[in-house]
Design a protein around this motif. Structure first.
Motif, PDB file in Angstrom:
ATOM      1  N   GLN A 153       0.736  -1.163  -0.098  1.00 56.33           N
ATOM      2  CA  GLN A 153      -0.170   0.181   0.083  1.00 56.33           C
ATOM      3  C   GLN A 153       0.744   1.296   0.017  1.00 56.33           C
ATOM      4  OE1 GLN A 153      -0.894   2.566   1.889  1.00 56.33           O
ATOM      5  NE2 GLN A 153      -2.237   3.381   0.357  1.00 56.33           N
ATOM      6  N   PRO A 202      -1.212   0.862  -5.289  1.00 52.40           N
ATOM      7  CA  PRO A 202      -1.938   2.192  -5.685  1.00 52.40           C
ATOM      8  C   PRO A 202      -1.184   3.152  -6.612  1.00 52.40           C
ATOM      9  CG  PRO A 202      -1.912   2.188  -3.490  1.00 52.40           C
ATOM     10  CD  PRO A 202      -0.737   1.057  -3.838  1.00 52.40           C
ATOM     11  N   ARG A 209      -6.491   3.068   0.190  1.00 51.04           N
ATOM     12  CA  ARG A 209      -6.081   4.091   1.119  1.00 51.04           C
ATOM     13  C   ARG A 209      -5.204   3.401   2.073  1.00 51.04           C
ATOM     14  NH1 ARG A 209      -9.328   8.712   1.381  1.00 51.04           N
ATOM     15  NH2 ARG A 209      -8.807   8.978   3.697  1.00 51.04           N
ATOM     16  N   ARG A 210      -4.365   4.403   2.875  1.00 58.40           N
ATOM     17  CA  ARG A 210      -3.383   4.158   3.660  1.00 58.40           C
ATOM     18  C   ARG A 210      -3.782   3.209   4.765  1.00 58.40           C
ATOM     19  NH1 ARG A 210       2.107   5.685   3.971  1.00 58.40           N
ATOM     20  NH2 ARG A 210       3.105   5.251   5.706  1.00 58.40           N
ATOM     21  N   HIS A 211      -5.041   3.418   5.459  1.00 61.18           N
ATOM     22  CA  HIS A 211      -5.497   2.945   6.551  1.00 61.18           C
ATOM     23  C   HIS A 211      -6.919   2.195   6.278  1.00 61.18           C
ATOM     24  CE1 HIS A 211      -2.599   4.955   8.889  1.00 61.18           C
ATOM     25  NE2 HIS A 211      -2.971   5.919   8.409  1.00 61.18           N
ATOM     26  N   THR A 247     -12.450  -0.327   2.804  1.00 65.31           N
ATOM     27  CA  THR A 247     -11.566  -1.451   2.362  1.00 65.31           C
ATOM     28  C   THR A 247     -12.595  -2.533   1.968  1.00 65.31           C
ATOM     29  OG1 THR A 247     -10.637  -1.013   4.439  1.00 65.31           O
ATOM     30  CG2 THR A 247     -10.444  -3.107   4.022  1.00 65.31           C
ATOM     31  N   GLU A 282     -11.704  -2.384  -1.834  1.00 64.35           N
ATOM     32  CA  GLU A 282     -10.568  -2.568  -2.219  1.00 64.35           C
ATOM     33  C   GLU A 282     -10.094  -4.006  -2.135  1.00 64.35           C
ATOM     34  OE1 GLU A 282      -8.998   1.514   0.322  1.00 64.35           O
ATOM     35  OE2 GLU A 282      -8.502  -0.484   1.315  1.00 64.35           O
ATOM     36  N   LYS A 330      -1.575  -2.728   5.624  1.00 63.93           N
ATOM     37  CA  LYS A 330      -2.900  -2.618   4.948  1.00 63.93           C
ATOM     38  C   LYS A 330      -2.870  -3.728   3.901  1.00 63.93           C
ATOM     39  CE  LYS A 330      -6.639  -0.938   3.259  1.00 63.93           C
ATOM     40  NZ  LYS A 330      -6.925   0.246   3.031  1.00 63.93           N
TER      41      LYS A 330
END
Length: 357
Positions: free
Chosen positions: A3, A32, A53-55, A60, A63, A85
């Motif tokens: 990530q 990404p 996204r990072r977190h 999610t 993703e 992640k």
């Protein structure tokens, strides 16, 4: 699969991808869009986009669905997941059906608090059943995982650096090239974010200046706290350098390199500084004591007074600091050459594939 697309994790992923490509493997980096994808393509490594996204958050689940499509198309023999992640999404998709390596690069529960911390520890314990090989970048990181109840096969593969790119060079020449004055100089490289702790270094800096009045601090990096910290700092001796991919000269220009982080797995910055022949001052977070050795000072976490004193001592006595830097260079050559790390990872992958067959 990663990530993060910048900084240390991305650097490790890119080097491993290049090294495995050079072994004749078919390597695909899944990440990404961003610097990691761009650099991998430029190096001739295949890239598949995975917007994430990072977190963790409400997105999610989407993703994970996107990642399932990517992995179905790539059909890999082995999956190597970098960061918490990627470890979350990747193991939810693969669920142990393919040989899976997971490399956290700093456990998520080491930075989370409250219910999120408990949830992260529970997830890592459960996800261990879908992890054929855990790879930790320091002894401290492995110990933290075991203490949290993360079971399964594990190896420590310390981060490594390019000892040809980062090597001792002339300090004055580097300062002239960068437009920096020839005065006692501390350099801090890292994303401007609470985890990296530059606010602690800024808090210590007035005491450093009281002991070494002509000292200068160069903060290299950008991030979410850049505007706030800069607005709160009216000290003209602090240079806000911004993000810079070419940090070798900045290490060379330093008398001492500072790592004030609140948490790490095993940071690349001390290793790059040591390879450059520079003394390191750092808080004793995961991986620091193992990496630094006699190359500087390892301080109690969060001790701002000790940080100020250790930095000032090295700025006031650059010859002694350079002796520590020479110790660091030898230590990196012996223990932290990134080619050793790549060979170790390749061996682990080979073993997994042999076992799978």
């Amino acid at each position: 699969m990663s990530q993060p697309v910048t900084a240390g994790v991305a650097e490790v992923v890119l080097h491993l991808a290049r090294a495995q490509r050079d072994l004749g493997w078919a390597v695909t980096v899944v990440c990404p869009p961003g610097p990691l994808a761009d650099r991998a393509r430029a190096a001739g490594v295949a890239v598949r986009a995975w917007p994430a996204r990072r977190h963790p958050g409400p997105g999610t689940a989407a993703e994970v669905v996107r990642l399932r499509r990517v992995l179905r198309d790539v059909a890999p023999d082995v999956v190597h997941l970098h960061s918490s992640k990627a470890g979350l999404a990747g193991r939810l998709v693969v669920r142990g059906r393919r040989p899976t390596l997971f490399q956290p690069h700093l456990w998520s529960f080491d930075t989370a608090t409250g219910p999120l911390r408990r949830a992260a520890r529970t997830w890592e314990r459960l996800a261990a059943r879908w992890t054929h090989q855990l790879v930790c970048v320091s002894d401290d990181e492995l110990a933290a995982g075991r203490a949290a109840g993360v079971a399964g096969p594990a190896e420590v593969v310390c981060n490594g650096v390019d000892v040809d790119r980062f090597r001792p060079r002339d300090r004055l020449t580097a300062r002239r090239r960068l437009g920096l004055p020839d005065v006692p100089t501390a350099v801090c490289v890292g994303r401007l974010a609470p985890l990296k702790g530059q606010d602690r270094l800024l808090a210590a800096w007035p005491e450093v200046r009281a002991k070494v009045p002509d000292a200068r601090l160069v903060l290299v990096g950008d991030g979410p706290m850049a505007a706030r910290w800069r607005a709160a700092c009216d000290d003209e001796s602090v240079r806000w350098w911004g993000h810079d991919e070419s940090v070798a000269d900045l290490y060379t220009a330093a008398d001492v390199v500072v790592l004030p982080s609140r948490a790490e797995g095993m940071a690349l910055v001390p290793l790059e500084a040591m390879a450059s022949g520079r003394s390191v001052v750092a808080f004793d977070v995961s991986g620091v004591r193992q990496s630094v050795g006699e190359a500087g000072a390892v301080l109690p976490p969060g001790d701002v007074a000790a940080l100020a004193d250790a930095v000032a001592v090295r700025l006031a006595d650059p010859d002694a600091a350079d002796l520590e830097g020479a110790h660091g260079r030898r230590r990196v050559e012996l223990l932290f050459d990134r080619r050793q790390a790549a060979d170790h990872i390749a061996t682990l992958v080979d073993k997994l594939l042999v076992g799978a067959r």
